[in-house]
Design a protein around this motif. Structure first.
Motif, PDB file in Angstrom:
ATOM      1  N   ARG A  86       0.820  -1.212   0.000  1.00  0.00           N
ATOM      2  CA  ARG A  86       0.000   0.000   0.000  1.00  0.00           C
ATOM      3  C   ARG A  86       0.857   1.266   0.000  1.00  0.00           C
ATOM      4  N   GLU A  87       2.073   1.176   0.505  1.00  0.00           N
ATOM      5  CA  GLU A  87       2.953   2.342   0.498  1.00  0.00           C
ATOM      6  C   GLU A  87       3.413   2.712  -0.905  1.00  0.00           C
ATOM      7  N   SER A 113       2.148  12.577   5.857  1.00  0.00           N
ATOM      8  CA  SER A 113       2.835  12.035   7.032  1.00  0.00           C
ATOM      9  C   SER A 113       2.658  10.527   7.162  1.00  0.00           C
ATOM     10  N   LEU A 114       1.713   9.932   6.445  1.00  0.00           N
ATOM     11  CA  LEU A 114       1.437   8.506   6.551  1.00  0.00           C
ATOM     12  C   LEU A 114       2.381   7.649   5.715  1.00  0.00           C
ATOM     13  N   LEU A 151      -7.101  14.001  -6.018  1.00  0.00           N
ATOM     14  CA  LEU A 151      -5.925  13.648  -6.806  1.00  0.00           C
ATOM     15  C   LEU A 151      -4.650  13.940  -6.024  1.00  0.00           C
ATOM     16  N   ALA A 152      -4.596  15.070  -5.345  1.00  0.00           N
ATOM     17  CA  ALA A 152      -3.419  15.417  -4.544  1.00  0.00           C
ATOM     18  C   ALA A 152      -3.184  14.391  -3.441  1.00  0.00           C
ATOM     19  N   LEU A 153      -4.250  13.953  -2.777  1.00  0.00           N
ATOM     20  CA  LEU A 153      -4.117  12.966  -1.702  1.00  0.00           C
ATOM     21  C   LEU A 153      -3.620  11.624  -2.254  1.00  0.00           C
ATOM     22  N   GLY A 154      -4.051  11.269  -3.466  1.00  0.00           N
ATOM     23  CA  GLY A 154      -3.587  10.033  -4.075  1.00  0.00           C
ATOM     24  C   GLY A 154      -2.112  10.048  -4.429  1.00  0.00           C
ATOM     25  N   LEU A 155      -1.563  11.250  -4.579  1.00  0.00           N
ATOM     26  CA  LEU A 155      -0.150  11.392  -4.942  1.00  0.00           C
ATOM     27  C   LEU A 155       0.758  11.625  -3.734  1.00  0.00           C
ATOM     28  N   ALA A 156       0.186  11.634  -2.542  1.00  0.00           N
ATOM     29  CA  ALA A 156       0.936  12.021  -1.343  1.00  0.00           C
ATOM     30  C   ALA A 156       2.170  11.177  -1.105  1.00  0.00           C
ATOM     31  N   GLY A 157       2.088   9.875  -1.412  1.00  0.00           N
ATOM     32  CA  GLY A 157       3.211   8.975  -1.152  1.00  0.00           C
ATOM     33  C   GLY A 157       4.109   8.735  -2.348  1.00  0.00           C
TER      34      GLY A 157
END
Length: 315
Positions: A86-87, A113-114, A151-157
Motif C-alpha cells: 500500500r505504500e 505524514s502517513l 488527486l493530490a491525496l492520491g499522490l501524497a506517497g
C-alpha cells in the motif's frame, strides 16, 4: 494459485493478470480476464456499467478477493501485500469523504505524514491547482476543487502505481485539460497509471493501452489505434447538398449514404476514392462544398462496436 513475490524491478511488468475470475452468487462478474501492464504505461479500463471494471480494480488494489486466477501488482499479490504494497500505490476513488473542518494544507500534511516516501504538501497543492486554496476549509471547496484534492491525496506517497477512478468527473473543460496535463507529466516521469473513465476522449488522449470489458469478459486489449483498426469501421464523409440539387444527382459512391434534408453522410471503407469522386463531381458542376468533412473512425466508434452500445447517428 496467486503470484506472490517480495518486490519488483523498475523495468518489470507493473501488473500481471491471468485468468482472473470473480463471482457474486450466480453472477459471473469477471470471467477469466488476462492482461499485462508494463511499468510506466497508462492503461484505460473501459466498459458499460456492470461490465466488471470496479471489481477488477478493487481486486488489484487489494480491497476485494478473487475466486481464481493469478494477480501480481508491483511484484506483490494485492490480497496479502500488506503495508509494503500500500505504500507504493496511490488510489483516487470516484467519491471520497473528507473531514470538512480541515484546511487543504492540513489535510495534505496529514496524508503525506502517513508515507515513508513523501511529496511536499505545498508542491502537491501547486501541482493540482489548489495553491491559492491551501488555507481554505474543505467544506468551502467546490466539487471540482474537491476532485483536485482527491488527486493530490492520491499522490501524497509518490506512488509507483496510481489508480484513478473517473478522475475528471465534475470537472469543467479547463480543469479537465489541466488534469490531463498532470497525468501526462506523471506518466513522463515513469508513474504507472490505471484509470477508469466514461470519457472516451480521455482514454484516447491519455492511454498507451485500452482494455474494454463487457459482461465480465475482456473483449479488447491494445493501443487505441489498434482497436480502431481491428473493428474495421468506416470513415464518415459528410457534406451539404448545394441548393437546387437532390441526392439522385450525386455521383455513385462505394459507401452507404444517409440523407437528412440536405445533410449527407456517406459511411465508406474507401474514403480516398469516394472523396475524390465527390470533389471531381463538384468541380465538374462548378460547385463549392464548404461543409465537406472526412472523419476517420475514432476510439468511441470502436468502443460502441465492441460493447454493443447504441451509437449516436447524429454524431
Amino acid at each position: 494459485m496467486s503470484v506472490t513475490t517480495t518486490g519488483t524491478h523498475r523495468d518489470a511488468s507493473a501488473i500481471v493478470v491471468a485468468g482472473l475470475t470473480r463471482r457474486y452468487g450466480s453472477l459471473l462478474a469477471l470471467d477469466r480476464i488476462s492482461f499485462t501492464v508494463e511499468a510506466g504505461q497508462t492503461v484505460a479500463l473501459l466498459g458499460p456499467n456492470g461490465a466488471g471494471k470496479t471489481t477488477a480494480v478493487e481486486i488489484l488494489e487489494g480491497y476485494r478477493s478473487r475466486d481464481s486466477g493469478k494477480v501480481s501488482v508491483l511484484g506483490f499479490d494485492p490480497a496479502d501485500g500488506g503495508r509494503s504494497y500500500r505504500e507504493r500505490i496511490g488510489i483516487v476513488l470516484q467519491t471520497a469523504g473528507f473531514e470538512e473542518e480541515f484546511t487543504v494544507a492540513e489535510l495534505l500534511k496529514l496524508q503525506v505524514s502517513l508515507y515513508p516516501r513523501r511529496r511536499d504538501p505545498d508542491e502537491l497543492a501547486e501541482l493540482v491547482g489548489l495553491a491559492d486554496r491551501r488555507r481554505t476549509r474543505v467544506k468551502a471547496l467546490s466539487g471540482g476543487q474537491r476532485r483536485r484534492l482527491d488527486l493530490a491525496l492520491g499522490l501524497a506517497g509518490a506512488p509507483d502505481l496510481l489508480f484513478l477512478d473517473e478522475p475528471t468527473t465534475g470537472f469543467d473543460p479547463a480543469a479537465r485539460h489541466h488534469a490531463w496535463e498532470l497525468i501526462a507529466r506523471l506518466r513522463a516521469v515513469g508513474t504507472t497509471i490505471l484509470l477508469t473513465t466514461h470519457y472516451i476522449e480521455e482514454a484516447e488522449r491519455l492511454a498507451d493501452r485500452v482494455a474494454v470489458l463487457r459482461a465480465g469478459r475482456l473483449v479488447a486489449w491494445g493501443r487505441p489505434s489498434d482497436l480502431q483498426a481491428r473493428c474495421g469501421l468506416p470513415s464518415r464523409l459528410s457534406f451539404r447538398l448545394p441548393a437546387g440539387f437532390t441526392v439522385d444527382r450525386l455521383p455513385p459512391m462505394s459507401g452507404s449514404l444517409r440523407a437528412k434534408d440536405a445533410d449527407i453522410v456517406v459511411l465508406t471503407h474507401r474514403a480516398l476514392a469516394d472523396t475524390r469522386r465527390l470533389t471531381e463531381w463538384a468541380a465538374a458542376n462548378c460547385l463549392d462544398l464548404p461543409e465537406l468533412t472526412l472523419t476517420p473512425p475514432v476510439l468511441e466508434d470502436a468502443y460502441l462496436s465492441l460493447t454493443g452500445e447504441p451509437a449516436d447517428d447524429d454524431r
